[in-house]
Each structure stands twice: as C-alpha cells, then as structure tokens.
Design a protein around this motif. Sequence first.
Motif, PDB file in Angstrom:
ATOM      1  N   GLY A 100       0.809  -1.223   0.000  1.00  0.00           N
ATOM      2  CA  GLY A 100       0.000   0.000   0.000  1.00  0.00           C
ATOM      3  C   GLY A 100       0.837   1.265   0.000  1.00  0.00           C
ATOM      4  O   GLY A 100       0.568   2.205  -0.737  1.00  0.00           O
ATOM      5  N   ALA A 101       1.879   1.302   0.827  1.00  0.00           N
ATOM      6  CA  ALA A 101       2.748   2.486   0.885  1.00  0.00           C
ATOM      7  C   ALA A 101       3.538   2.633  -0.413  1.00  0.00           C
ATOM      8  O   ALA A 101       3.712   3.744  -0.928  1.00  0.00           O
ATOM      9  N   GLY A 102       4.008   1.500  -0.955  1.00  0.00           N
ATOM     10  CA  GLY A 102       4.725   1.551  -2.231  1.00  0.00           C
ATOM     11  C   GLY A 102       3.838   2.035  -3.364  1.00  0.00           C
ATOM     12  O   GLY A 102       4.275   2.792  -4.238  1.00  0.00           O
ATOM     13  N   SER A 103       2.575   1.614  -3.348  1.00  0.00           N
ATOM     14  CA  SER A 103       1.635   2.064  -4.377  1.00  0.00           C
ATOM     15  C   SER A 103       1.385   3.562  -4.272  1.00  0.00           C
ATOM     16  O   SER A 103       1.294   4.253  -5.286  1.00  0.00           O
ATOM     17  N   LEU A 104       1.278   4.059  -3.042  1.00  0.00           N
ATOM     18  CA  LEU A 104       1.071   5.484  -2.844  1.00  0.00           C
ATOM     19  C   LEU A 104       2.255   6.286  -3.370  1.00  0.00           C
ATOM     20  O   LEU A 104       2.073   7.290  -4.081  1.00  0.00           O
ATOM     21  N   ILE A 105       3.458   5.839  -3.080  1.00  0.00           N
ATOM     22  CA  ILE A 105       4.657   6.546  -3.543  1.00  0.00           C
ATOM     23  C   ILE A 105       4.744   6.517  -5.071  1.00  0.00           C
ATOM     24  O   ILE A 105       4.994   7.542  -5.708  1.00  0.00           O
ATOM     25  N   ILE A 106       4.527   5.350  -5.674  1.00  0.00           N
ATOM     26  CA  ILE A 106       4.597   5.241  -7.136  1.00  0.00           C
ATOM     27  C   ILE A 106       3.529   6.105  -7.797  1.00  0.00           C
ATOM     28  O   ILE A 106       3.797   6.823  -8.765  1.00  0.00           O
ATOM     29  N   GLY A 107       2.318   6.058  -7.288  1.00  0.00           N
ATOM     30  CA  GLY A 107       1.238   6.850  -7.872  1.00  0.00           C
ATOM     31  C   GLY A 107       1.488   8.345  -7.778  1.00  0.00           C
ATOM     32  O   GLY A 107       1.280   9.090  -8.741  1.00  0.00           O
ATOM     33  N   VAL A 108       1.951   8.802  -6.607  1.00  0.00           N
ATOM     34  CA  VAL A 108       2.236  10.236  -6.439  1.00  0.00           C
ATOM     35  C   VAL A 108       3.381  10.660  -7.359  1.00  0.00           C
ATOM     36  O   VAL A 108       3.344  11.740  -7.971  1.00  0.00           O
ATOM     37  N   LEU A 109       4.405   9.826  -7.490  1.00  0.00           N
ATOM     38  CA  LEU A 109       5.514  10.152  -8.395  1.00  0.00           C
ATOM     39  C   LEU A 109       5.042  10.214  -9.848  1.00  0.00           C
ATOM     40  O   LEU A 109       5.484  11.092 -10.617  1.00  0.00           O
ATOM     41  N   LEU A 110       4.164   9.313 -10.260  1.00  0.00           N
ATOM     42  CA  LEU A 110       3.643   9.350 -11.638  1.00  0.00           C
ATOM     43  C   LEU A 110       2.821  10.604 -11.882  1.00  0.00           C
ATOM     44  O   LEU A 110       2.917  11.233 -12.951  1.00  0.00           O
ATOM     45  N   ILE A 111       2.010  10.988 -10.915  1.00  0.00           N
ATOM     46  CA  ILE A 111       1.225  12.229 -11.067  1.00  0.00           C
ATOM     47  C   ILE A 111       2.157  13.434 -11.147  1.00  0.00           C
ATOM     48  O   ILE A 111       1.974  14.331 -11.974  1.00  0.00           O
ATOM     49  N   THR A 112       3.207  13.437 -10.318  1.00  0.00           N
ATOM     50  CA  THR A 112       4.186  14.534 -10.352  1.00  0.00           C
ATOM     51  C   THR A 112       4.907  14.580 -11.700  1.00  0.00           C
ATOM     52  O   THR A 112       5.125  15.663 -12.262  1.00  0.00           O
TER      53      THR A 112
END
Length: 194
Positions: A62-74
Amino acid sequence: MSAESTGSRTFTYWRLRFHDWRGSRPFWAGLFTLAGGGPIIYFPYANMHLGNMTIAMSTTGGAGSLIIGVLLITLGVTMWFHSVVRVFAGIAAILLALISLPVSNIGGFVLGFLLSALGGALALSWAPAKPDRAPAVPTEGEPEGVSPQGGTPDGPERVSGFDAFQPAVVPGQQPAAHNDDTTVDANGGRHRAG
C-alpha cells in the motif's frame, strides 16, 4: 451585439489559447502519465462491497503504491510545465510503471501500468516544433533572395512544388508553353488554378 456572440468569442479565445498551450508541450504524454497514477494509488486502498460483504484490496504494498502513484502524477505535471525534462520524465514514468507491476496489485490491475507506460513513451517521442526562421536581409549590392555563393540564403537553390515537375530549359531552346490552368504569383512561382 448580442450576449451570445460575446460568449462565443470568449470561448473561442480560450479554446485557441489552450490549443497553443497544448501544442507547445507533451500534453498527451503528461495526461496519460497523470491518469496512470490514479489506478495505482486507488486500488490498494479501495474497498469493494458485495452485498453485506466488504472486500479490502489493501496489501503490504500500500505504501509503495502510494509513492509510485504520487511520483507518476508529479511526472505528468512536470511534462506539462517543464517540457525540457521530458526525456527524464518519460524514462522515469516507464520505470515506475514497470515497478508497479509487482508492487501495487499488478500495476493497478494493468490499467495504471498501461497508461503510465504509454505516457512515458509519448514523452520520449515528443519533440518541440522548430520555430520559423526569419528571411535573411540582403546587403547592399546583392540581389534580394540570392546569396553570394549562388542559391538562396538558406543554402543551394532547391526546386519544389509544381516547378519541380517542369522540364528543364536547355540554352538555345524555347521554353515549353505552360498550360492555361497555371497562374504566376508575385514571386514568379507557378501554381495550378483551382
């Protein structure tokens, strides 16, 4: 003037401004990358309700998904507002999309992976348009539009368009008569009337 025409003009103005803004950057690459981050963030934290039963999708990633998703949006926003770093952002988006496969529910059930990988590929393939060059100003003593070495200021003289298909004139021969359906413009170029 009516109120309708003013509103139409305002809409046209903003539509043209958006069109110019969109054309000067990798817009679709940023949009796909940004959209790919959404499913990657959403699915690990989503709960599905089937009748009275709740199915939680949350995993240890879950934490890894949050980091990856936020980085992709950025990265998607970066492609829009800093198109100079589009190559870095494209490579990073593709790598994050690949990392999302094992980390976040098969890359947001493959949807986030596909959108992010497509956005990264579009960012890598995008190139800014070349600006139009201003015509060279002739110096004194030179005929306009011809460089001292011969040809045009842009390089050797090139024939393009309709004139490229005209037969060459050999010295001592009469030039072939042109058809009646051609016209001569102010610069001496021939064009088909149509």
